[in-house]
Design a protein around this motif. Structure first.
Motif, short mmCIF file in Angstrom:
data_model
loop_
_atom_site.label_atom_id
_atom_site.label_comp_id
_atom_site.label_asym_id
_atom_site.label_seq_id
_atom_site.Cartn_x
_atom_site.Cartn_y
_atom_site.Cartn_z
N ASP A 170 7.51 -61.57 49.38
CA ASP A 170 6.59 -63.06 49.11
C ASP A 170 7.08 -63.74 47.90
N GLU A 197 -0.06 -59.52 57.33
CA GLU A 197 -0.66 -59.57 55.67
C GLU A 197 -1.02 -58.69 55.12
N THR A 250 -4.11 -54.13 56.07
CA THR A 250 -3.27 -55.05 56.92
C THR A 250 -4.30 -56.07 57.61
N HIS A 261 -2.92 -56.53 52.11
CA HIS A 261 -3.83 -56.90 51.44
C HIS A 261 -3.77 -55.77 50.36
N HIS A 306 6.86 -55.75 49.69
CA HIS A 306 6.22 -57.03 50.25
C HIS A 306 6.06 -57.91 49.14
#
Length: 143
Positions: free
Chosen positions: A129, A40, A32, A42, A125
């Motif tokens: 998104d 965010e 992150t 990863h 997530h």
């Protein structure tokens, strides 16, 4: 399986193993990144962590197989402590609570839950998104 000569040697080997594990986990990459806009995730970093978990899972599974193979009765001794040693080894090597096999099975279950949780987090997530991207206005490609 390592040979231990004395207590100091056992401590030295334990520190070396812990250092090796720490170095391996650091190499998994960032998962992150925090900024003022949020966090965010990863996905590549999560996949690297899942692969590391899979490696540990396989290693523990092999240890469990070895522990099961070693779960045999000890030959009867003739000394005054033979009965107590046989009883102690049976508990510590067995699948009952407090035994090596029970501990390894518990670790395997924890790793499976951790891997599943990471997968759930990634799915959530990615859904967030996708919703955020769907909510953005689509504009002219030339703008």
């Amino acid at each position: 399986m390592a040979t231990v000569r004395d207590e100091a040697d056992a401590r030295r080997q334990l520190r070396a193993e812990q250092q090796r594990e720490t170095n391996e986990l650091v190499d998994a990459g960032p998962v992150t990144t925090a900024s003022t806009g949020g966090i965010e995730l990863h996905y590549d970093g999560v996949e690297a962590l899942k692969r590391a978990i899979d490696e540990r899972y396989d290693e523990l599974r092999r240890h469990l197989e070895t522990a099961r193979a070693l779960d045999t009765g000890l030959a009867d001794g003739k000394g005054p402590v033979a009965h107590w040693m046989r009883r102690s080894f049976a508990v510590r090597g067995g699948a009952e609570a407090g035994g090596v096999q029970a501990a390894l099975q518990s670790y395997l279950a924890e790793l499976a839950v951790l891997r599943q949780t990471l997968g759930t987090v990634v799915t959530m997530h990615q859904g967030n998104d996708g919703q955020a991207a769907a909510g953005l206005p689509t504009g002219d490609a030339d703008a």
